[in-house]
Design an enzyme around this catalytic site. Structure first.
Site, PDB file in Angstrom:
ATOM      1  N   HIS A   1       0.832  -1.210   0.000  1.00 43.33           N
ATOM      2  CA  HIS A   1       0.000   0.000   0.000  1.00 43.33           C
ATOM      3  C   HIS A   1       0.868   1.262   0.000  1.00 43.33           C
ATOM      4  O   HIS A   1       0.613   2.211  -0.747  1.00 43.33           O
ATOM      5  CB  HIS A   1      -0.891   0.043   1.254  1.00 43.33           C
ATOM      6  CG  HIS A   1      -1.974  -0.992   1.287  1.00 43.33           C
ATOM      7  ND1 HIS A   1      -2.229  -1.763   2.388  1.00 43.33           N
ATOM      8  CD2 HIS A   1      -2.869  -1.392   0.342  1.00 43.33           C
ATOM      9  CE1 HIS A   1      -3.241  -2.583   2.140  1.00 43.33           C
ATOM     10  NE2 HIS A   1      -3.637  -2.384   0.904  1.00 43.33           N
TER      11      HIS A   1
ATOM     12  N   LYS B   1     -17.088  -6.264   5.927  1.00 43.02           N
ATOM     13  CA  LYS B   1     -15.996  -7.154   6.340  1.00 43.02           C
ATOM     14  C   LYS B   1     -15.728  -7.013   7.832  1.00 43.02           C
ATOM     15  O   LYS B   1     -15.851  -5.919   8.383  1.00 43.02           O
ATOM     16  CB  LYS B   1     -14.691  -6.764   5.626  1.00 43.02           C
ATOM     17  CG  LYS B   1     -14.639  -7.096   4.172  1.00 43.02           C
ATOM     18  CD  LYS B   1     -13.255  -6.715   3.649  1.00 43.02           C
ATOM     19  CE  LYS B   1     -13.180  -6.749   2.148  1.00 43.02           C
ATOM     20  NZ  LYS B   1     -11.963  -6.123   1.641  1.00 43.02           N
TER      21      LYS B   1
ATOM     22  N   ARG C   1      -1.779  -6.468  -8.507  1.00 43.04           N
ATOM     23  CA  ARG C   1      -0.594  -7.258  -8.193  1.00 43.04           C
ATOM     24  C   ARG C   1      -0.391  -8.386  -9.195  1.00 43.04           C
ATOM     25  O   ARG C   1       0.718  -8.665  -9.606  1.00 43.04           O
ATOM     26  CB  ARG C   1      -0.729  -7.859  -6.781  1.00 43.04           C
ATOM     27  CG  ARG C   1      -0.588  -6.835  -5.682  1.00 43.04           C
ATOM     28  CD  ARG C   1      -1.132  -7.375  -4.399  1.00 43.04           C
ATOM     29  NE  ARG C   1      -2.557  -7.697  -4.547  1.00 43.04           N
ATOM     30  CZ  ARG C   1      -3.345  -8.044  -3.555  1.00 43.04           C
ATOM     31  NH1 ARG C   1      -2.872  -8.157  -2.351  1.00 43.04           N
ATOM     32  NH2 ARG C   1      -4.622  -8.295  -3.756  1.00 43.04           N
TER      33      ARG C   1
ATOM     34  N   SER D   1      -3.327  -7.744   2.694  1.00 42.48           N
ATOM     35  CA  SER D   1      -3.694  -7.504   4.098  1.00 42.48           C
ATOM     36  C   SER D   1      -4.194  -8.780   4.733  1.00 42.48           C
ATOM     37  O   SER D   1      -3.943  -9.052   5.911  1.00 42.48           O
ATOM     38  CB  SER D   1      -4.779  -6.432   4.181  1.00 42.48           C
ATOM     39  OG  SER D   1      -4.265  -5.191   3.800  1.00 42.48           O
TER      40      SER D   1
HETATM   41  O1  PNS Z   1      -9.204  -2.757  -0.203  1.00 43.02           O
HETATM   42  P1  PNS Z   1     -10.523  -3.221  -0.760  1.00 43.02           P
HETATM   43  O2  PNS Z   1     -11.380  -3.826   0.334  1.00 43.02           O
HETATM   44  O3  PNS Z   1     -10.372  -4.125  -1.943  1.00 43.02           O
HETATM   45  O4  PNS Z   1     -11.282  -1.886  -1.282  1.00 43.02           O
HETATM   46  C1  PNS Z   1     -12.553  -1.952  -1.877  1.00 43.02           C
HETATM   47  C2  PNS Z   1     -13.139  -0.536  -2.085  1.00 43.02           C
HETATM   48  C3  PNS Z   1     -13.115   0.240  -0.786  1.00 43.02           C
HETATM   49  C4  PNS Z   1     -12.317   0.201  -3.114  1.00 43.02           C
HETATM   50  C5  PNS Z   1     -14.595  -0.716  -2.612  1.00 43.02           C
HETATM   51  O5  PNS Z   1     -15.253  -1.657  -1.818  1.00 43.02           O
HETATM   52  C6  PNS Z   1     -15.367   0.592  -2.603  1.00 43.02           C
HETATM   53  O6  PNS Z   1     -15.056   1.516  -3.297  1.00 43.02           O
HETATM   54  N1  PNS Z   1     -16.437   0.661  -1.771  1.00 43.02           N
HETATM   55  C7  PNS Z   1     -17.263   1.839  -1.621  1.00 43.02           C
HETATM   56  C8  PNS Z   1     -18.690   1.588  -2.080  1.00 43.02           C
HETATM   57  C9  PNS Z   1     -18.782   1.719  -3.583  1.00 43.02           C
HETATM   58  O7  PNS Z   1     -18.539   2.754  -4.156  1.00 43.02           O
HETATM   59  N2  PNS Z   1     -19.162   0.599  -4.237  1.00 43.02           N
HETATM   60  C10 PNS Z   1     -19.241   0.575  -5.669  1.00 43.02           C
HETATM   61  C11 PNS Z   1     -17.921   0.269  -6.325  1.00 43.02           C
HETATM   62  S1  PNS Z   1     -17.235  -1.269  -5.769  1.00 43.02           S
END
Ligand code: PNS
Length: 169
Positions: free
Chosen positions: A18, A42, A91, A129
């Site tokens: 990150h 989560k 990745r 993570s």
């Molecule tokens: O690190 P992660 O858990 O893979 O991140 C996921 C994240 C936070 C980028 C995604 O879940 C997100 O943007 N959530 C906010 C809600 C949203 O906008 N959802 C629609 C697009 S997934």
């Protein structure tokens, strides 16, 4: 690139991968906002406040980086922050489908916001993570996987938890 980018994620916990991505994006954008999702379904090891603190500590030497938390849709948050770019890391091929889906969905929701993908340093490609949490909970050494403030914090948190568990049991 002269603009603001949002780097969203769970960051539970922040890893060396990150921080590598924060660094790479900070060279390209005027400002990078590392944004931790609050309303996740989560189960998290660290609270949002703990993650904000740790990310602030780990990025304190990069002047154009800000750390924040957000609720709701990412594109709505990006608009509020005046950001035209979303930064994500890829990745390996296994990330591609999930990232492709999110990026296209976000573009459908907000066609003026572009997702930019970065590749991490090769040595961080295997890092996640989820695996770091597993190593941490099993008492493994985290020094190669997370920045020092994160390993110190997790070490203490897990030791405190085990001590509590010992006395309660
Ligand atoms: O690190 P992660 O858990 O893979 O991140 C996921 C994240 C936070 C980028 C995604 O879940 C997100 O943007 N959530 C906010 C809600 C949203 O906008 N959802 C629609 C697009 S997934």
């Amino acid at each position: 690139m002269n603009s603001i980018a949002i780097y969203p994620g769970s960051f539970d916990p922040p890893t060396n991968g990150h921080i590598d991505l924060v660094l790479r994006s900070s060279r390209l954008f005027e400002k990078v906002v590392v944004a931790i999702l609050r309303n996740t379904t989560k189960k998290c090891l660290l609270s949002v406040e703990e993650r904000v603190q740790l990310l602030k500590e780990c990025t304190k030497d990069i002047p154009n980086v800000e750390v924040d938390a957000f609720d709701g849709l990412l594109v709505d948050y990006a608009r509020v922050r005046g950001a035209k770019h979303i930064v994500r890391g890829i990745r390996a091929l296994t990330d591609f489908e999930y990232e492709f889906q999110i990026a296209l969905l976000n573009r459908r929701l907000a066609s003026d916001i572009e997702t930019i993908f970065f590749m991490p340093k090769e040595e961080h490609v295997y890092l996640s993570s989820k695996l770091v949490r597993e190593v941490a909970l099993l008492g493994g050494n985290l020094d190669n996987f997370v920045p020092k403030p994160v390993s110190l914090y997790l070490d203490k948190k897990i030791k405190d938890f085990l001590r509590f568990y010992d006395t309660e049991g």
